[in-house]
Design an enzyme around this catalytic site. Structure first.
Site: not given
Length: 219
Positions: A45-47
């Site tokens: 997940a890019e966060n």
């Protein structure tokens, strides 16, 4: 079958054992719940998470454990959590094998538009990290409903919305069909259960050819 579930199940079949996979907002995140037997991948997940697990039930969800779309997630054993800069760095140096993005439009040139619609004369909401994912991931899969709410094709000759990635999409998965992106033309590989070739032709603006192995999705 719910068309979004159908898309998520078909997306999951694209993954190979040992891959690092980013799942974009919305439909792509559901793929974690439909992994083929014996296939183990690491979801990103890019966060700032490597090791996203299946989507939690409402009672399991925790407000401080989410993906980049603020959707609740679970973590698999050995998951790594990091700051956003480190996560984006992993994306930009090409560590990921596959990115799956939802889309507003895709076209026969492999272009994808997934970040903005025009509201009150302004483009909204913003591009986020999808552009980085498009240009630094070898295999970009676009998943989306085949038509909009008015029944108009979202699989186009040329995207009309601002692009997220130009010529970056390799595979398109919809509730009606699966296409590979060829040389300025789409290649139709599969149809959804109960969907005919004539229906796909009627609801697809883009030019496409049909493979000799054209068959029903195996879900």
């Amino acid at each position: 079958m719910d068309p979004r579930v159908l898309i998520a199940k078909r997306v999951a079949q694209e993954f190979k054992d040992g891959q690092l996979v980013n799942l974009g907002f919305g439909m792509p995140t559901q793929a974690t719940n439909y992994m083929p037997e014996g296939v183990n991948v690491m979801f990103h997940a890019e966060n700032g998470v490597f090791g996203v697990g299946q989507r939690p039930t409402a009672s399991e969800a925790k407000a401080d454990v989410t993906n980049a779309g603020s959707e609740p997630i679970t973590l698999v054993p050995g998951a790594a959590i990091m700051d956003l800069a480190t996560s984006l760095g992993a994306m930009r140096v090409g560590l990921l094998d596959i990115t799956v993005l939802g889309a507003l439009e895709v076209d026969q040139l492999g272009n994808i538009a997934n970040w903005a619609v025009k509201r009150n004369g302004k483009w909204w909401p913003g591009i986020g990290g999808a552009m980085d994912l498009c240009y630094r991931t070898p295999q970009v899969i676009a998943c989306l409903m085949h038509t909009d709410k008015g029944g108009q094709s979202k699989i186009l000759k040329k995207c009309s919305l601002p692009l997220t990635g130009k010529g970056t999409v390799k595979t398109i998965i919809t509730d009606k069909a699966v296409f590979d992106v060829g040389d300025n033309i789409l290649i139709l590989k599969e149809h959804a259960p109960g969907v005919t070739l004539d229906e796909i032709k009627a609801f697809t603006e883009a030019d496409f050819i049909v493979t000799n192995t054209f068959c029903e999705m195996k879900l």
